[in-house]
Design an enzyme around this catalytic site. Structure first.
Site, mmCIF file in Angstrom:
data_model
loop_
_atom_site.group_PDB
_atom_site.id
_atom_site.type_symbol
_atom_site.label_atom_id
_atom_site.label_comp_id
_atom_site.label_asym_id
_atom_site.label_seq_id
_atom_site.Cartn_x
_atom_site.Cartn_y
_atom_site.Cartn_z
ATOM 1 N N THR A 16 0.814 -1.223 0.000
ATOM 2 C CA THR A 16 0.000 0.000 0.000
ATOM 3 C C THR A 16 0.843 1.267 0.000
ATOM 4 O OG1 THR A 16 -1.848 -1.088 1.072
ATOM 5 C CG2 THR A 16 -1.693 1.278 1.398
ATOM 6 N N SER A 60 1.811 -7.719 -0.676
ATOM 7 C CA SER A 60 2.736 -8.522 0.132
ATOM 8 C C SER A 60 2.345 -9.987 0.242
ATOM 9 C CB SER A 60 2.924 -7.903 1.511
ATOM 10 O OG SER A 60 1.751 -8.008 2.277
ATOM 11 N N THR A 93 1.472 -4.416 4.342
ATOM 12 C CA THR A 93 1.296 -4.745 5.758
ATOM 13 C C THR A 93 0.741 -6.156 5.969
ATOM 14 O OG1 THR A 93 -0.900 -3.760 5.684
ATOM 15 C CG2 THR A 93 0.912 -2.345 6.404
ATOM 16 N N ASP A 94 0.132 -6.719 4.923
ATOM 17 C CA ASP A 94 -0.581 -7.991 5.122
ATOM 18 C C ASP A 94 0.313 -9.106 5.654
ATOM 19 O OD1 ASP A 94 -2.881 -6.782 4.270
ATOM 20 O OD2 ASP A 94 -2.913 -7.716 2.288
#
Ligand code: ASP
Length: 336
Positions: A16, A60, A93-94
């Site tokens: 992101t 990610s 971030t995942d």
């Protein structure tokens, strides 16, 4: 670090923080360059000479274990060349709680290595990428970060990979460390690390991991009244290890015990807690399917690690040829 302006390598993996939405503000995809990221934070350029390394441009969830092994090699090479004082890694971030933990298992360098990302893409009001990137550069250029191993800097907090988890799907405060809290924070640009860990975790030899086929470790989460067919499938499909996220302090329904005991005879089976926080029990309960039962049937306790991190640790240990005793001890090291 030298007295000159610190040199920080910014390695971009996508996510992101580097995503651009379409003309209607939707459907963002990772395609921004590192230079464009730097332009949004002129303050970071005042703190350090930033060099950009475009490593991947992925959401990610598309990153692989091999990608992170390669990333570890790149950072060790930078450390050897002695032309970098700190490393910042930007990514989605995942999976950040996993990639940072994996890198922590593999790296031996004392260089500051700081992971960050964003929850709101650059096209949204209140985008958090620039502030997170600045925080990451502040931590990467701070002397207290040397020798810490990789850390995650998010929302002005500093977290250790062994504890940190993404715990919210959208909040800019999505990252927490439920078992320990952040080890430090940033305030007005000042980096504070009052909770330095007593020791770094022992790395898994990267050369051994890189030279072998990566083992396949399955991760299963239990729900109420589950049946044992998935455990049997794991065995049939030739997985090398299994991590099972059990209820509470380490409990499974009694109808799983026959399959789990068989699995533990054939491969390393680690049990973790599906709760996401707290240490597993060893001797509180004695019913069929209790922690006592699991341990006596040869399952290995994850101690304090959650299922995601247990899967990565078991994979790396198996790749490095660890024995069952070594695996047991390596999970225990996170308790001291
Ligand atoms: N939502 C994700 C992010 O925060 C997408 C990803 O993990 O790449 O970056």
């Amino acid at each position: 670090m030298s007295n000159q302006v610190p040199r920080v390598a910014v390695i971009t993996l996508g996510g992101t923080i580097a995503s651009v939405p379409d003309s209607k503000g939707n459907d963002a995809v990772p395609k921004m360059t590192a230079e464009a990221l730097f332009d949004a934070v002129p303050q970071a350029r005042k703190l350090a000479t930033l060099t950009s390394h475009s490593f991947r441009q992925y959401p990610s969830g598309d990153l692989s274990l091999e990608d992170i092994l390669e990333l570890a090699g790149l950072i060790e090479d930078m450390a050897q060349d002695q032309d970098t004082d700190g490393v910042v890694i930007t990514q989605g971030t995942d999976t950040l709680e996993e990639t940072s933990f994996l890198l922590d298992l593999l790296l031996t360098t004392d260089l500051p290595v700081v992971f960050t990302g964003a929850m709101r893409n650059p096209g949204l009001p209140g985008a958090d990428g620039p502030a997170n990137l600045l925080g990451a550069v502040q931590v990467a250029t701070n002397h207290q970060s040397r020798g810490l191993g990789p850390v995650v800097v998010f929302n002005d907090e500093i977290h250790l990979p062994r504890f940190v988890r993404k715990m919210h799907s959208a909040s800019t405060a999505a990252f927490s460390s439920p078992n320990a809290g952040p080890i430090g924070w940033i305030n007005e640009g000042r980096v504070r690390v009052p909770l330095r860990p007593a020791a770094r975790t022992r790395p898994v030899p990267r050369e051994l991991v890189a030279s072998s086929r990566l083992p396949r470790v399955a991760l299963l989460k239990l729900g109420l009244d589950v049946e044992d067919s998935l455990i049997r499938l794991v065995l049939q499909d030739g997985f090398d290890g299994l991590v099972i996220e059990t209820f509470g302090g380490g409990h499974v329904p009694r109808q799983l015990m026959t399959s789990l005991a068989k699995a533990a005879d054939e491969l390393p089976v680690v049990f973790a807690s599906r709760t996401g926080a707290g240490e597993l029990y060893e001797s509180t309960y004695g019913f069929p399917g209790s922690e006592r039962d699991l341990l006596s049937q040869g399952l290995l306790s994850s101690g304090i690690l959650d299922g995601l991190k247990s899967r990565l640790l078991l994979t790396m240990l198996l790749a490095a040829g660890a024995t069952r005793d070594e695996i047991t001890q390596r999970f225990q090291q996170y308790l001291s």
